[in-house]
Design a protein around this motif. Structure first.
Motif, PDB file in Angstrom:
ATOM      1  N   ALA A   1       0.749  -1.289  -0.100  1.00 24.53           N
ATOM      2  CA  ALA A   1       0.030  -0.093   0.010  1.00 24.53           C
ATOM      3  C   ALA A   1       0.923   1.256  -0.120  1.00 24.53           C
ATOM      4  N   SER A   2       0.293   2.469  -0.310  1.00 21.97           N
ATOM      5  CA  SER A   2       1.090   3.650  -0.359  1.00 21.97           C
ATOM      6  C   SER A   2       0.651   4.344   1.280  1.00 21.97           C
ATOM      7  N   ARG A   3       1.641   4.516   1.816  1.00 18.71           N
ATOM      8  CA  ARG A   3       1.491   4.965   3.223  1.00 18.71           C
ATOM      9  C   ARG A   3       0.621   6.287   3.353  1.00 18.71           C
ATOM     10  N   ASN A   4       0.548   7.079   2.304  1.00 15.85           N
ATOM     11  CA  ASN A   4      -0.052   8.439   2.709  1.00 15.85           C
ATOM     12  C   ASN A   4      -1.353   8.488   1.805  1.00 15.85           C
ATOM     13  N   SER A   5      -1.744   7.447   1.524  1.00 15.40           N
ATOM     14  CA  SER A   5      -3.164   7.575   0.644  1.00 15.40           C
ATOM     15  C   SER A   5      -4.242   6.999   1.334  1.00 15.40           C
ATOM     16  N   TYR A   6      -4.302   6.685   2.693  1.00 15.95           N
ATOM     17  CA  TYR A   6      -5.352   6.179   3.517  1.00 15.95           C
ATOM     18  C   TYR A   6      -6.413   7.538   3.698  1.00 15.95           C
TER      19      TYR A   6
ATOM     20  N   GLU B   1     -10.321   9.544  -0.577  1.00 15.07           N
ATOM     21  CA  GLU B   1     -11.477   8.788  -0.860  1.00 15.07           C
ATOM     22  C   GLU B   1     -10.998   7.483  -1.655  1.00 15.07           C
ATOM     23  N   SER B   2     -10.196   8.049  -2.776  1.00 17.67           N
ATOM     24  CA  SER B   2      -9.867   7.119  -3.873  1.00 17.67           C
ATOM     25  C   SER B   2      -8.826   6.200  -3.252  1.00 17.67           C
ATOM     26  N   GLY B   3      -7.664   6.440  -2.660  1.00 18.44           N
ATOM     27  CA  GLY B   3      -6.989   5.877  -1.761  1.00 18.44           C
ATOM     28  C   GLY B   3      -7.520   4.754  -0.691  1.00 18.44           C
ATOM     29  N   TYR B   4      -8.554   5.117  -0.117  1.00 18.16           N
ATOM     30  CA  TYR B   4      -8.963   4.491   1.046  1.00 18.16           C
ATOM     31  C   TYR B   4      -9.886   3.389   0.220  1.00 18.16           C
ATOM     32  N   GLN B   5     -10.601   3.729  -0.773  1.00 12.85           N
ATOM     33  CA  GLN B   5     -11.302   2.512  -1.610  1.00 12.85           C
ATOM     34  C   GLN B   5     -10.603   1.463  -2.068  1.00 12.85           C
ATOM     35  N   ASN B   6      -9.498   1.933  -2.624  1.00  8.39           N
ATOM     36  CA  ASN B   6      -8.615   1.129  -3.208  1.00  8.39           C
ATOM     37  C   ASN B   6      -8.070   0.080  -2.294  1.00  8.39           C
TER      38      ASN B   6
ATOM     39  N   ASP C   1     -23.255   4.672  -7.895  1.00  8.57           N
ATOM     40  CA  ASP C   1     -22.638   5.337  -9.291  1.00  8.57           C
ATOM     41  C   ASP C   1     -20.925   5.186  -9.363  1.00  8.57           C
ATOM     42  N   ASN C   2     -20.426   5.310  -7.844  1.00 10.31           N
ATOM     43  CA  ASN C   2     -19.163   4.988  -7.858  1.00 10.31           C
ATOM     44  C   ASN C   2     -18.727   3.341  -8.192  1.00 10.31           C
ATOM     45  N   TYR C   3     -19.383   2.739  -7.699  1.00 11.63           N
ATOM     46  CA  TYR C   3     -19.211   1.081  -8.199  1.00 11.63           C
ATOM     47  C   TYR C   3     -19.462   0.971  -9.713  1.00 11.63           C
ATOM     48  N   LEU C   4     -20.556   1.832 -10.335  1.00 12.88           N
ATOM     49  CA  LEU C   4     -20.691   1.463 -11.631  1.00 12.88           C
ATOM     50  C   LEU C   4     -19.499   2.009 -12.447  1.00 12.88           C
ATOM     51  N   GLY C   5     -18.859   3.191 -11.957  1.00 11.17           N
ATOM     52  CA  GLY C   5     -17.788   3.619 -12.471  1.00 11.17           C
ATOM     53  C   GLY C   5     -16.533   2.807 -12.562  1.00 11.17           C
TER      54      GLY C   5
END
Length: 606
Positions: free
Chosen positions: A272-277, A280-285, A346-350
């Motif tokens: 993981a990337s330490r500063n992406s938590y 929104e996108s980092g946490y979802q990933n 919508d986020n999931y469909l994306g």
């Protein structure tokens, strides 16, 4: 003497020999001591003791690959300083293959084998050691006695200086965290070990104790992770109806830029990337990665293609079903995050549309069938080159797409009674729990057909074993959705190349099949200098105001020579799909949509 008598004597002798060997093998004890005398140089010092020997020879082997990562990695290349002692004396050995060491043990009942492992490859699949921690990817660390894969072993770890923690799914011996035991080598090779000062926290979910070991720091929120990771665990457990572990370990390596994961029977390793938590996108990933690797504890580690176990650690283990093992898991990782309701539909469909875009913009999708992509993982997926995008398709992305198509097919055909969840649960119970073996291609297809209620030959012929264009709107239409291409009405020119700019030098790193660059001879490794004598100043805008059909001169340097290449610009044929609702979906379509996207754990199953 009659032939029948000779036969029975020979058979008796063979059985007694095997019985004697079995009894002798039962008395063998195997242990390892792991020390870190030079962690700054990335070494582990390992002493292996094999006692209770009653045989004349001992072959020690090192696996050539690690389950879950389908590439022969030749771990023996990292082994050095191999030596053997018995009765206080050095004894000879012979290396008989790239990963086998032969020891004569006539009149010897115990040997000590000492060797060093160089560990300096950062990935979730390979061992890495420095002064801050040691990550032991066990399949690439520990020798095993040939013919004794079912033997237990004990591992004692002497930590370096101030290291004070060990994180692994292996059981402790006498409550000592630095001494662990494995009931057999399949378990040992499926149980990575983290040693150091990692940040350890835990939670309980689905009746199972979970440990999270964070190395490398980061801006993560422990309480949020406990809650959301537990939610992911509960949702995945609901798919299969049970969680087969007593405890489970997440080993997370946080780097400046990190990614990837590798599943294990009762643990996983994540990058993981330490500063992406805190984005929104980092946490979802990260949650999707957690969901992916954790889902594997059922799909792959227990419910598996028949070729993936028992493992052959010397050779490739081929299967055409990685599109199920990995692709279905890739579908479920985002679906499970969608079920947490942390993000919008919508986020999931994306995210789903992004998978479709990857598949449809891959020229390799027109060349390599999905089943062949699985089979050729050993020689293609983990060895990409500059032409891979033109010749291969990812069984992750296209497998995920196949899963969503089949999910909608089953929901629609069963009139919302069943979904792909029911297939996964049924297959898990039928093959892992009842038959206690893996499934064949035909058996998984039968499982899908059981819940779809119809023959799926056409689907397999077109989309699994064939190269037909996928009819997305047919399947999305079941749920009242459609696929639209935002690039459909554009007429943008392109060279069809990918570039990389380093220190002001722009080089071609990829040329897409059928594009202007492909047709007119731009090559990978060409250094781009000018277009129509205008020097390259903005690599992101090579063509400026050029139009489709324009003839341009591309100046490149190839092998130290300047070339002027005449190129006719063609239209950019890439797609940019999005999934959107049709106007006025019917009640039937809305019912399918609800079943697909709005999770209800009380849905019935066969």
């Amino acid at each position: 003497m009659k032939k029948t008598a000779l036969f029975f004597i020979a058979l008796f002798t063979l059985l007694m020999t095997n019985y004697t060997d079995s009894i002798a093998a039962e008395n063998v004890k195997i242990s390892y001591e792991v020390k870190f005398t030079e962690p700054q140089a990335h070494y582990a010092d390992i002493e292996m003791t094999v006692s209770g020997l009653a045989q004349n020879a001992l072959d020690l082997k090192m696996p050539v690959w690690t389950p879950g990562s389908y590439l022969v990695r030749e771990f023996a290349k990292n082994l050095e300083s191999f030596g053997v002692e018995a009765n206080g004396k050095t004894i000879p050995f012979v290396k008989t293959s790239k990963n086998t060491w032969h020891i004569n043990t006539t009149n010897i009942n115990s040997v000590k084998v000492k060797y060093r492992m160089y560990c300096f490859e950062i990935s979730v699949r390979t061992a890495f050691i420095d002064v801050t921690h040691a990550f032991l990817s066990t399949s690439g660390m520990f020798l095993y006695p040939n013919g004794m894969l079912m033997h237990p072993s004990t591992i004692h770890i002497t930590p370096y200086k101030n290291w004070d923690k060990v994180s692994t799914s292996l059981e402790m011996v006498n409550n000592d965290p630095f001494t662990r035991t494995a009931p057999n080598y399949d378990i040992l090779f499926d149980s990575p070990i983290e040693v150091g000062n990692q940040d350890v926290f835990g939670f309980k979910a689905a009746g199972v104790d979970y440990e999270v070991a964070m190395y490398g720091g980061g801006n993560y929120d422990k309480e949020r992770l406990k809650k959301d990771m537990a939610h992911v665990v509960e949702l995945e457990t609901a798919v299969f109806g049970e969680n087969p572990n007593k405890h489970y370990t997440f080993i997370v390596h946080n780097y400046n830029r990190g990614g990837g994961g590798l599943e294990h029977l009762s643990s996983t390793v994540l990058g993981a990337s330490r500063n992406s938590y805190n984005t929104e996108s980092g946490y979802q990933n990260f949650l999707s990665l957690v969901a992916h690797e954790h889902f594997h504890l059922w799909n792959v580690k227990r419910l598996r293609p028949i070729a993936l176990g028992p493992f052959d650690y010397d050779n490739e283990n081929y299967t055409t079903d990685l599109w199920i093992a990995e692709g279905f898991t890739a579908y479920y990782d985002n679906m499970i995050v969608n079920r947490t309701k942390l993000y919008s539909t919508d986020n999931y469909l994306g995210v789903l549309a992004a998978d479709i875009n990857i598949v449809e913009n891959s020229q390799g999708a027109k060349i390599q069938p999905l089943s062949q992509s699985s089979y050729d993982a050993w020689i293609k997926a983990y060895r990409p080159d500059e032409n891979s995008a033109n010749t291969t398709i990812s069984y992750y992305n296209k497998g995920s797409v196949a899963a969503f198509l089949l999910d909608l097919e089953i929901i629609s055909d069963s009139k919302t009674k069943y979904s792909l969840d029911d297939v996964m649960k049924y297959m898990y119970n039928e093959y892992y729990k009842t038959k206690k073996r893996g499934y064949t291609d035909a058996e998984f297809k039968q499982g899908l057909e059981k819940f779809a209620g119809k023959n799926l030959d056409s689907f397999y012929q077109k989309y699994v074993n064939g190269l037909d264009q996928i009819d997305y709107n047919k399947y999305l239409g079941y749920a009242g959705y459609k696929l639209t291409d935002e690039f459909a009405n554009t007429n943008i020119p392109t060279l069809g190349i990918k570039t990389s700019t380093v220190a002001g030098v722009t080089k071609v790193i990829g040329v897409s099949r059928g594009t202007a660059g492909w047709i007119d001879g731009i090559n990978v490794n060409d250094e781009l200098k000018a277009i129509d004598d205008q020097p390259i100043t903005d690599p992101k805008n090579l063509l400026g105001d050029k139009k489709v059909g324009d003839k341009v001169t591309v100046t490149v340097i190839r092998d130290g020579q300047t070339l002027n290449l005449p190129v006719t610009l063609l239209r950019n044929n890439d797609f940019k799909y999005k999934i959107e609702s049709i106007d006025s979906p019917s009640e039937t379509q809305l019912a399918v949509r609800k079943k697909w996207l709005i999770y209800n754990k009380n849905t019935p199953s066969i």
